[in-house]
Design an enzyme around this catalytic site. Structure first.
Site, PDB file in Angstrom:
ATOM      1  N   CYS A   1       0.044   2.974   4.482  1.00 59.24           N
ATOM      2  CA  CYS A   1      -0.471   2.725   3.865  1.00 59.24           C
ATOM      3  C   CYS A   1      -1.610   1.522   4.131  1.00 59.24           C
ATOM      4  O   CYS A   1      -2.495   1.376   4.373  1.00 59.24           O
ATOM      5  CB  CYS A   1       0.387   2.008   1.906  1.00 59.24           C
ATOM      6  SG  CYS A   1      -1.149   2.259   1.094  1.00 59.24           S
TER       7      CYS A   1
ATOM      8  N   GLU B   1       8.875   6.634   3.465  1.00 58.23           N
ATOM      9  CA  GLU B   1       9.954   6.197   2.348  1.00 58.23           C
ATOM     10  C   GLU B   1       9.742   6.040   1.401  1.00 58.23           C
ATOM     11  O   GLU B   1      11.088   5.071   0.714  1.00 58.23           O
ATOM     12  CB  GLU B   1       9.870   4.540   3.266  1.00 58.23           C
ATOM     13  CG  GLU B   1       8.811   3.412   2.255  1.00 58.23           C
ATOM     14  CD  GLU B   1       7.360   3.682   2.920  1.00 58.23           C
ATOM     15  OE1 GLU B   1       7.092   4.916   3.240  1.00 58.23           O
ATOM     16  OE2 GLU B   1       6.344   3.101   1.838  1.00 58.23           O
TER      17      GLU B   1
ATOM     18  N   HIS C   1       3.210   7.935   1.702  1.00 61.57           N
ATOM     19  CA  HIS C   1       4.262   6.807   1.368  1.00 61.57           C
ATOM     20  C   HIS C   1       5.983   7.896   2.450  1.00 61.57           C
ATOM     21  O   HIS C   1       7.148   8.040   1.520  1.00 61.57           O
ATOM     22  CB  HIS C   1       4.960   5.903   0.910  1.00 61.57           C
ATOM     23  CG  HIS C   1       3.561   4.632   0.403  1.00 61.57           C
ATOM     24  ND1 HIS C   1       3.817   3.262   1.304  1.00 61.57           N
ATOM     25  CD2 HIS C   1       2.768   4.969  -0.195  1.00 61.57           C
ATOM     26  CE1 HIS C   1       3.569   2.888   0.669  1.00 61.57           C
ATOM     27  NE2 HIS C   1       2.034   3.541   0.117  1.00 61.57           N
TER      28      HIS C   1
END
Lengths: 233, 82
Positions: free
Chosen positions: A87, A206, A204
């Site tokens: 990002c 994560e 993302h």
């Protein structure tokens, strides 16, 4: 073992998320490195996390790209250390010249925060080798500037060199305009450098690495890093 | 010297913000707006008194930081400051 370093810029806000995710998936401790430091410790992978470095002043990632630590990140990347920018980290990679192009304001002008479907075009990179080619995965995006832009010659080159790593797609894996959340040229969600060791990714991993978070598709990117390092050892 | 720097999107680069402004102008009843492109304006005061050297400095700051030349053009004018 996996020695991962996460660079922390003022305004980073996914730095601890990726640390937790990496430690959880790989079992190895992650080092946090402040942007004002001159050197990144010897690492198997460097992470530029998501967030709003320097409040997105001037252009997203522009200030962070000139942080003291970035000189060493660029030098280490050029010497072969794998780097993933997630990002805002992708924006920093583009602004620092490690990846071509730029991430512009979303075509809708809206901040987009939702899960998207992605087609894995290149399942051979350091960060994607635990995927199958053309596999469709689900990951969250959260950005206002994810609209990938580069001139036609650069886009053609990225495609020819198999450097488009992921593209926004529908549930059947069709890369369509309707599946493009932000106006990115050719539905690009992630690209890599010529070596496949520097990856910029808008979604993302994560944020979706275990079922308690609602899905675990992000896990494979983290597992790919570990596998790549173990294979090379 | 003072540098007045303008940063604009290159031709062919879509400008959704400009388009939104254009729509808002039309909603205000301001007719006849053919196109709107949004850019940035930056003023920089320099110690430098030599125009040549100032130009060199401003070129460097535009290329290295102020503009992203993948999508933006820059132009500037230099003014003597009293």
């Amino acid at each position: 073992m996996l020695r991962a370093s996460v660079i922390v810029f003022p305004g980073s806000n996914c730095d601890r998320d990726i640390k937790v995710a990496l430690e959880n998936v790989t079992g190895f401790p992650v080092t946090m490195v402040w942007h004002g430091d001159a050197n990144v410790p010897v690492s198997d992978v460097i992470v530029l996390p998501g967030g709003f470095s320097y409040g997105d002043y001037l252009r997203c990632g522009a200030m962070a790209a000139h942080s003291p630590i970035m000189r060493d990140v660029v030098a280490k990347a050029k010497a072969g250390t794998p780097v993933i920018g997630i990002c805002n980290g992708f924006q920093v990679l583009c602004e620092s010249g490690l990846l071509p192009g730029v991430l512009m304001r979303n075509a809708s002008l809206k901040f987009i925060c939702r899960d998207v479907l992605l087609k894995v075009d290149n399942a051979e990179t350091f960060f994607t080798k635990c995927h199958l080619k053309d596999q469709v995965i689900r990951l969250p995006v959260a950005h206002a500037e994810g609209n990938y832009f580069a001139d036609t010659a650069t886009l053609d080159q990225l495609v020819d060199e198999n450097r488009v790593v992921m593209r926004y797609c529908d549930a059947e894996g069709n890369v369509t305009e309707a599946a493009n959340p932000n106006g990115s040229q050719r539905n690009i969600a992630g690209i890599c450098d010529k070596t496949g060791r520097v990856l910029g990714l808008m979604p993302h991993p994560e944020r979706l690495f275990e079922l308690a978070l609602g899905g675990s598709d992000g896990r494979r990117i983290l597992e790919s890093m570990l596998l790549s390092v173990l294979e090379a050892a | 010297m003072k540098a007045r720097i303008k940063i604009t999107l290159k031709n062919g680069v879509l400008d959704p913000q400009g388009k939104a402004i254009q729509h808002a102008l039309s909603a205000l009843g301001i007719a006849g707006v053919e196109d709107v492109r949004q850019g940035k304006y930056i003023e920089v005061n320099l110690h430098e008194t030599s125009p040549d050297k100032a130009r060199e400095t401003v070129e460097r700051m535009c290329k290295d930081l102020l503009a992203n030349t993948v999508i933006e053009n820059y132009s500037y004018e230099l003014l003597e400051t009293p």
